[in-house]
Design an enzyme around this catalytic site. Structure first.
Site, mmCIF file in Angstrom:
data_model
loop_
_atom_site.group_PDB
_atom_site.id
_atom_site.type_symbol
_atom_site.label_atom_id
_atom_site.label_comp_id
_atom_site.label_asym_id
_atom_site.label_seq_id
_atom_site.Cartn_x
_atom_site.Cartn_y
_atom_site.Cartn_z
ATOM 1 N N GLU A 1 0.820 -1.221 0.000
ATOM 2 C CA GLU A 1 0.000 0.000 0.000
ATOM 3 C C GLU A 1 0.853 1.269 0.000
ATOM 4 O OE1 GLU A 1 -2.861 -0.412 3.198
ATOM 5 O OE2 GLU A 1 -4.212 -1.524 1.891
ATOM 6 N N CYS B 1 7.149 12.349 2.007
ATOM 7 C CA CYS B 1 8.181 12.821 2.926
ATOM 8 C C CYS B 1 8.717 14.169 2.428
ATOM 9 C CB CYS B 1 9.294 11.772 2.975
ATOM 10 S SG CYS B 1 10.728 12.280 3.923
ATOM 11 N N GLU C 1 -6.678 -7.606 -0.856
ATOM 12 C CA GLU C 1 -7.072 -7.598 0.547
ATOM 13 C C GLU C 1 -8.480 -7.032 0.685
ATOM 14 O OE1 GLU C 1 -4.280 -5.746 3.220
ATOM 15 O OE2 GLU C 1 -2.592 -6.376 1.990
HETATM 16 C C1 GLA Z 1 -4.464 -2.997 4.517
HETATM 17 C C2 GLA Z 1 -3.034 -3.391 4.817
HETATM 18 C C3 GLA Z 1 -2.966 -4.546 5.773
HETATM 19 C C4 GLA Z 1 -3.855 -4.305 6.968
HETATM 20 C C5 GLA Z 1 -5.255 -4.030 6.501
HETATM 21 C C6 GLA Z 1 -6.212 -3.756 7.630
HETATM 22 O O1 GLA Z 1 -5.051 -3.907 3.649
HETATM 23 O O2 GLA Z 1 -2.351 -3.736 3.644
HETATM 24 O O3 GLA Z 1 -1.637 -4.719 6.185
HETATM 25 O O4 GLA Z 1 -3.369 -3.223 7.690
HETATM 26 O O5 GLA Z 1 -5.251 -2.893 5.661
HETATM 27 O O6 GLA Z 1 -7.494 -3.454 7.146
HETATM 28 ZN ZN ZN Z 2 12.435 11.968 2.553
#
Ligand code: GLA
Ligand code: ZN
Length: 683
Positions: free
Chosen positions: A163, A168, A316
C-alpha cells in the site's frame, strides 16, 4: 487501452488461474505463530479451498534481524509447506516496515512531515522514499529473497512492499524533487513559468532554492503542490520498480505486483498501471453503510480499468470487521460472500483477504480474519469454507471480460488540483461527484469502464467526466473527438477550468469544450444557504444548493434554467446536438442525486446505451454481466427476487446458477445479500 500497454504479456494473472481457477486466499503471517500452527493453517486452507497466500509482507525484522544477517530457514519451511499442499505463494518483499535497527542506525531513513517532524519506528511505513540507505537496504533484502525463491516452483507471484502512499519532506526528498522538476521542466525559467512565480515574489534563481511544499505561513503555490504530488507518486513508483526489476532478474515470467488502494489520493495509478503485471487492489467497503456498495463497485471498475479490461485481483478485503474505523460493524457471512462475488462479477479473477489467521498481538488484533481467534469452529470460518467451494464452481468466468460502452473519466492530477485550497468552494468534491454520476449507471446495470483522460475513447458511445477541472492540452483532442465522431460527452461542473500547470484557461468556460456543449460560462457561483430555484422539464422543478455557474446558451439548448435571483434565466444544464449524432452536455451545478440521474439517463438514451442485461427491475439488485455469466447481487438486507425473463436474454431460456450448481427458472428468490451467477444452458 494505453494505461496497461506495458503489462508484460508473459507474466499475467492467467499464469496462475489457468492452473487453479479463481484465486482465493489471504495474507498469511506465519512469523507471528509457532510452526505447529503453520501445519494446522495449511490443512485448514486446503479444506477451505484457499489456493493463494501472500507471505512475508511485514517480516523484515524476522528475515534480517541485524543488518546483513539473514535468517531464511523459517521462510524456506513456510514456502515448502504451502507448495506441498498445493497452495500458491505470493511472496512479498518486506520493505513497507523497516526494522528498528534501520532507523536507529540511519535516522535519515525515517520520513519527515511537512512540519519538519521526523517519524519514529513503532508503527509501520515510517521510511523516507528517497533515502539512499533505505533504498539500498530494501533492495538488498528484496535481492536476497529473489535469489533464494525466484526459481521456487511454489512462488507464483511477487508482491512488492505494501500500500504505497508515503510522502516525505526531508532533504533527500527535496533533492529528488528538484531532479524530478529538472526532468519535467528542463530549465529554471520554465519552472518559474509553470509555477507562476511572479505571484507573491516567488521567483527562483537557483535550483537549491526550490523546496517541497513544507509548512509555510499561508497558502502555498498551487502548481508547486501539484508538481510535488506528481513527484511523490512517481517517487514511490520508482521504489516499486527497482524492487520489481531485481525480482524479474531472478524470477523471469513470474508476475510482480503491489497492492493498490482504489481511489488512493497520493498515488496516480494511471502512471503505475503499465508497471504492474497484475492489478491487485485492497477494498474495504463499509458493511454498516448500505450505500457504500456503489463506491465499492466503482472501485472495482477502476481496478479493471487499470488492468486495461483484463482480470485483476482483490488482494485484501475484510472477512468481518476492520479495526481502524471508530465503530467496526462486522460483515455478515452473507456480506462476506456478496462482497467477494461483486469483485468477481466486475472482473476480478481472485478474491483474497487480510488476513488468514487473526493476530493475537499488535495493532490489528481486533481485525477480522479467515480464521478468527475462536478458531475454525465459528460461523465466520464456515462461511469462508462454503465460499471457497462456490468460487471453485465459477471457473466459467475466469479470464472473461466485462463489456462496457460507457466510460467514466478519472484523473489524479485533476483531482489534486481541483481540491487545492484557495478555490471557490470546498463543497464541490471530486470523489462525491464521481460517485453521483456513477450511481445511476450502477443502478441501471450499465457496464462502465473507468479510464484516464488520455485513453482511446473510440470504443465508447457515452463518455462521462463528472469533474475534469484540469485538462491537459494533449487530452483535449481525444475528448472532443467523442462528439465529433457521433458519441455523447457529458461534462460535470467546474470542468475544463485549467491546463496541465493548473493555470486558469481564459475565455468563457469550459474553455476547450464550450463550442461542443453549445453554451459557455463566465463565473463559478458558490451559493448562499437558500440556493437557487431551477425550472426544468428534464430534472423537474426544484432547488439547487451550494454550487451553480453563470452560463449562457450559445448555439445549444438549456435543459434547466435558474428562476429568480441574480442568476435568473441562466441555464444550468446545456446540450448541443451535432450533425452526425454527437451530443455535448454540460452541467454547471451541483445537482441533487435525482437531477444527476435524470441527466445521466438522458445521455444514455441519446447514446443508445442500455444495460447489457436488459431491464433492471429492482434497484436493490445489482446486475452485472461478465462474459457469459450474469451476476445478480442483492445489495439490500431484504429478501428480493429476480424475474429471469426480464433480467436476461431469451424468455423462457434454461438458466443455471453456478453458485449452487442448480437449474433455475422463472422468479428466483434472493435472500438478503444473496447472489446468483447465471449462465444460459443450451436446451
Ligand atoms: C491494509 C493493509 C494490511 C492491513 C489491513 C487492515 O489492507 O495492507 O496490512 O493493515 O489494511 O485493514
Ligand atoms: Zn524523505
Amino acid at each position: 487501452m494505453t494505461a496497461s500497454a506495458g503489462l508484460a504479456s508473459h507474466a499475467r494473472l492467467s499464469r496462475l488461474t489457468d492452473d487453479v481457477g479463481l484465486l482465493y486466499g489471504a495474507d498469511w503471517n506465519p512469523e507471528q505463530w509457532h510452526p505447529d500452527v503453520w501445519r494446522e493453517d495449511v490443512a485448514l486452507m486446503r479444506a477451505a479451498g484457499v489456493n493463494l497466500v501472500t507471505v512475508g509482507v511485514f517480516s523484515w525484522a524476522t528475515l534480517e534481524p541485524r543488518p546483513g544477517r539473514y535468517e531464511l530457514d523459517w521462510l524456506d519451511r513456510v514456502v515448502d509447506l504451502a507448495a506441498d499442499h498445493g497452495i500458491l505463494v505470493d511472496l512479498a518483499t518486506p520493505t513497507a516496515s523497516p526494522p528498528p535497527w534501520l532507523g536507529t542506525r540511519w535516522p535519515g531513513t525515517r520520513a519527515v512531515t511537512a512540519d519538519g517532524v521526523r517519524l519514529s519506528h513503532g508503527s509501520r511505513n515510517h521510511f523516507c522514499p528517497s533515502s539512499p540507505h533505505y533504498r539500498e537496504r530494501a533492495l538488498s533484502v528484496a535481492r536476497v529473497l529473489a535469489a533464494r525463491y525466484g526459481a521456487h516452483p511454489g512462488v507464483r507471484m511477487w508482491h512488492v512492499g505494501n500500500e504505497y502512499g508515503q510522502v516525505c519532506f526531508c532533504e533527500h526528498c527535496a533533492d529528488a524533487f528538484r531532479a524530478w522538476l529538472r526532468e519535467r521542466h528542463g530549465t529554471l525559467d520554465e519552472l518559474n513559468r509553470a509555477w507562476g512565480t511572479t505571484f507573491w515574489s516567488q521567483r527562483y534563481d537557483e535550483w537549491t532554492q526550490v523546496l517541497p511544499p513544507r509548512a509555510a505561513p499561508y497558502l502555498i503555490n498551487p502548481t508547486q503542490r501539484l508538481d510535488h504530488r506528481r513527484f511523490a507518486s512517481d517517487q514511490l513508483l520508482a521504489l516499486y520498480r527497482e524492487q520489481r526489476d531485481v525480482i524479474r532478474e531472478h524470477a523471469p515470467g513470474v508476475p510482480v505486483t503491489t497492492n493498490l488502494m482504489g481511489f488512493h489520493h497520493p498515488t496516480d495509478y494511471w502512471r503505475w498501471a503499465p508497471h504492474l503485471d497484475v492489478v491487485a487492489d485492497d477494498v474495504y467497503g463499509d458493511p454498516a453503510d448500505p450505500a457504500d456498495v456503489v463506491r465499492v463497485a466503482l472501485q472495482h471498475d477502476l481496478a479493471r480499468g487499470l488492468a486495461g479490461g483484463r482480470p485483476w485481483l482483490v488482494m485484501e478485503q475484510a472477512a468481518g470487521a476492520v479495526s481502524w474505523r471508530p465503530h467496526n460493524v462486522p460483515k455478515t457471512a452473507a456480506q462476506l460472500r456478496l462482497d467477494s462475488l461483486r469483485a468477481v462479477a466486475r472482473g476480478a479473477d481472485g478474491s483474497c483477504f487480510f488476513q488468514w489467521r487473526a493476530s493475537v498481538v499488535g495493532a490489528e488484533r481486533f481485525h477480522s480474519a479467515l480464521v478468527p481467534h475462536a478458531g475454525p469452529d465459528t460461523a465466520l470460518h464456515r462461511a469462508v469454507v462454503a465460499h471457497g467451494a462456490e468460487l471453485a464452481r465459477l471457473r466459467p468466468v475466469v479470464g472473461a471480460r466485462v463489456p462496457a460502452r460507457t466510460a467514466l473519466v478519472v484523473d489524479w492530477a485533476s483531482w489534486w488540483a481541483a481540491e487545492e485550497p484557495g478555490g471557490p468552494s470546498d463543497r464541490l468534491r471530486v470523489l462525491p461527484q464521481l460517485l453521483a454520476y456513477y450511481r445511476p449507471l450502477w443502478a441501471a446495470g450499465i457496464g462502465v469502464d473507468v479510464v484516464p483522460p488520455g485513453a482511446d475513447l473510440d470504443a465508447y458511445d457515452l463518455v462521462v467526466a463528472p469533474q475534469l477541472f484540469l485538462v491537459d492540452d494533449a487530452h483535449v483532442p481525444g475528448l472532443r473527438r467523442v462528439v465529433e465522431r457521433g458519441g455523447v460527452l457529458l461534462l460535470g461542473p467546474f470542468s475544463g477550468v485549467t491546463d496541465q500547470d493548473a493555470h486558469v484557461r481564459t475565455g468563457r468556460f469550459p474553455a476547450p469544450f464550450a463550442d461542443l456543449v453549445g453554451g459557455s460560462g463566465e463565473e463559478h457561483v458558490p451559493l448562499a444557504a437558500a440556493g437557487v430555484r431551477v425550472r426544468s422539464a428534464l430534472l423537474g422543478d426544484g432547488q439547487v444548493h451550494d454550487w451553480a455557474e453563470r452560463l449562457r446558451v450559445d448555439d445549444g439548448e438549456a435543459l434547466a434554467t435558474v428562476d429568480g435571483g441574480d442568476l435568473d434565466g441562466c441555464p444550468l444544464v446545456l446540450r448541443r446536438r451535432h450533425t452526425g449524432g454527437g451530443e455535448g452536455w454540460y452541467v454547471g451545478a451541483l445537482l441533487a442525486q435525482d437531477g444527476v440521474a435524470a441527466v445521466v439517463r438522458a445521455c444514455l438514451d441519446a447514446a443508445g446505451v442500455a444495460g447489457p442485461v436488459g431491464v433492471r427491475a429492482d434497484p436493490d439488485v445489482e446486475v452485472v454481466r461478465r462474459g457469459d455469466v450474469v451476476f445478480c447481487l442483492n445489495a439490500s438486507d431484504r429478501p428480493r427476487a429476480v424475474e429471469l425473463d426480464t433480467v436476461c436474454g431469451t424468455p423462457g431460456a434454461p438458466w443455471h446458477d453456478l453458485l449452487t450448481d442448480t437449474a433455475v427458472a422463472g422468479r428466483v428468490p434472493l435472500p438478503p445479500h444473496g447472489a446468483l451467477a447465471l449462465i444460459e444452458r443450451t436446451r
